[in-house]
Design a protein around this motif. Structure first.
Motif, short mmCIF file in Angstrom:
data_model
loop_
_atom_site.label_atom_id
_atom_site.label_comp_id
_atom_site.label_asym_id
_atom_site.label_seq_id
_atom_site.Cartn_x
_atom_site.Cartn_y
_atom_site.Cartn_z
N ARG A 247 -0.08 -6.39 -3.09
CA ARG A 247 -0.50 -6.47 -4.49
C ARG A 247 -1.75 -5.63 -4.76
O ARG A 247 -2.70 -6.08 -5.39
CB ARG A 247 -0.73 -7.92 -4.93
CG ARG A 247 0.43 -8.84 -4.72
CD ARG A 247 1.50 -8.53 -5.77
NE ARG A 247 2.55 -9.55 -5.76
CZ ARG A 247 3.80 -9.32 -5.38
NH1 ARG A 247 4.15 -8.13 -4.95
NH2 ARG A 247 4.71 -10.26 -5.43
N VAL A 248 -1.74 -4.40 -4.24
CA VAL A 248 -2.82 -3.45 -4.53
C VAL A 248 -2.20 -2.17 -5.05
O VAL A 248 -1.01 -1.91 -4.86
CB VAL A 248 -3.70 -3.16 -3.27
CG1 VAL A 248 -4.36 -4.42 -2.76
CG2 VAL A 248 -2.90 -2.48 -2.18
N ALA A 249 -3.01 -1.36 -5.70
CA ALA A 249 -2.53 -0.08 -6.22
C ALA A 249 -2.22 0.86 -5.06
O ALA A 249 -2.87 0.81 -4.01
CB ALA A 249 -3.59 0.54 -7.12
N GLN A 250 -1.23 1.71 -5.27
CA GLN A 250 -0.83 2.64 -4.21
C GLN A 250 -1.99 3.54 -3.76
O GLN A 250 -2.16 3.74 -2.56
CB GLN A 250 0.37 3.46 -4.63
CG GLN A 250 0.92 4.28 -3.48
CD GLN A 250 2.32 4.81 -3.74
OE1 GLN A 250 3.05 4.27 -4.54
NE2 GLN A 250 2.67 5.86 -3.03
N PRO A 251 -2.83 4.06 -4.68
CA PRO A 251 -3.96 4.86 -4.20
C PRO A 251 -4.92 4.07 -3.30
O PRO A 251 -5.47 4.61 -2.33
CB PRO A 251 -4.66 5.31 -5.49
CG PRO A 251 -3.58 5.27 -6.53
CD PRO A 251 -2.71 4.11 -6.15
N GLN B 172 -5.42 5.68 5.34
CA GLN B 172 -6.19 6.81 5.88
C GLN B 172 -7.33 6.31 6.77
O GLN B 172 -7.59 6.88 7.84
CB GLN B 172 -6.74 7.68 4.75
CG GLN B 172 -5.67 8.48 4.06
CD GLN B 172 -6.16 9.19 2.81
OE1 GLN B 172 -7.19 8.83 2.23
NE2 GLN B 172 -5.40 10.18 2.35
N ARG B 173 -7.99 5.25 6.34
CA ARG B 173 -9.09 4.70 7.14
C ARG B 173 -8.56 4.12 8.45
O ARG B 173 -9.14 4.33 9.52
CB ARG B 173 -9.82 3.62 6.33
CG ARG B 173 -11.07 3.12 7.00
CD ARG B 173 -11.90 2.26 6.07
NE ARG B 173 -13.01 1.69 6.81
CZ ARG B 173 -13.57 0.55 6.55
NH1 ARG B 173 -13.16 -0.17 5.52
NH2 ARG B 173 -14.57 0.09 7.28
N LEU B 174 -7.47 3.39 8.38
CA LEU B 174 -6.87 2.81 9.59
C LEU B 174 -6.37 3.92 10.52
O LEU B 174 -6.48 3.83 11.75
CB LEU B 174 -5.74 1.86 9.23
CG LEU B 174 -6.13 0.60 8.46
CD1 LEU B 174 -4.88 -0.18 8.03
CD2 LEU B 174 -7.07 -0.28 9.26
N GLU B 175 -5.86 4.99 9.92
CA GLU B 175 -5.39 6.13 10.71
C GLU B 175 -6.56 6.82 11.41
O GLU B 175 -6.45 7.22 12.58
CB GLU B 175 -4.64 7.11 9.80
CG GLU B 175 -3.95 8.24 10.54
CD GLU B 175 -3.16 9.13 9.60
OE1 GLU B 175 -2.10 9.61 10.03
OE2 GLU B 175 -3.59 9.35 8.44
N SER B 176 -7.69 6.92 10.73
CA SER B 176 -8.87 7.55 11.36
C SER B 176 -9.39 6.74 12.54
O SER B 176 -10.00 7.30 13.46
CB SER B 176 -9.98 7.78 10.32
OG SER B 176 -10.61 6.56 9.98
#
Length: 153
Positions: free
Chosen positions: A65-69, A76-80
């Protein structure tokens, strides 16, 4: 009271509201683990990926229940951190799938362990009967969650 009684459905409605309320509160309280600089949503995303497998960012955003952006930024943060990996979706080359990495799985285990440690003294203060009751309630909540989340049901 039998399952067919009209009062039975009222009781189920009340129980449903109370379970929703207490589960949310418990998650927020247990999720406040010092030194874990991520939101509860980040840990829920990692947990979902671990349990359900790869997912599109749009699906993750919808489920949380969050916006796609916002979800894109979180991914991106988890990927970093090396906790998730994005790969092309074989069903649609324009889309990507997000999956948890072994490092993400380990971070999740560490978070859950820290949360459990925070709970331990409070659980230890309960009677054996109350701990057994909570263990059974956890089993039932897993079963309910599986039934509710089942797309065929």
């Amino acid at each position: 009271m039998s399952p067919g009684d009209s009062n039975s459905s009222f009781r189920s409605d009340v129980l449903g509201r109370e379970l929703t309320r207490v589960a949310g509160r418990f998650s927020r309280i247990a999720g406040r683990v010092a030194g874990r600089g991520y939101s509860l949503i980040a840990w829920r995303v990692l947990s979902e990926l671990e349990q359900s497998g790869p997912a599109r960012i749009s699906a993750l955003a919808n489920r949380q229940r969050v916006a796609q952006p916002s979800m894109t930024g979180l991914v991106q943060r988890l990927e970093s951190e090396g906790w998730v990996l994005r790969t092309p979706d074989p069903a649609d080359g324009r889309a990507t799938l997000v999956s948890i990495t072994p490092a993400g799985g380990q971070a999740l285990v560490e978070y859950l362990t820290a949360a459990a440690e925070r709970l331990r003294p409070h659980l230890d203060a309960l009677s054996d009967f109350d701990r057994a009751t909570l263990a059974r309630a956890a089993e039932l909540m897993h079963q309910l969650g599986d039934r509710i989340d089942d797309p065929s049901g």
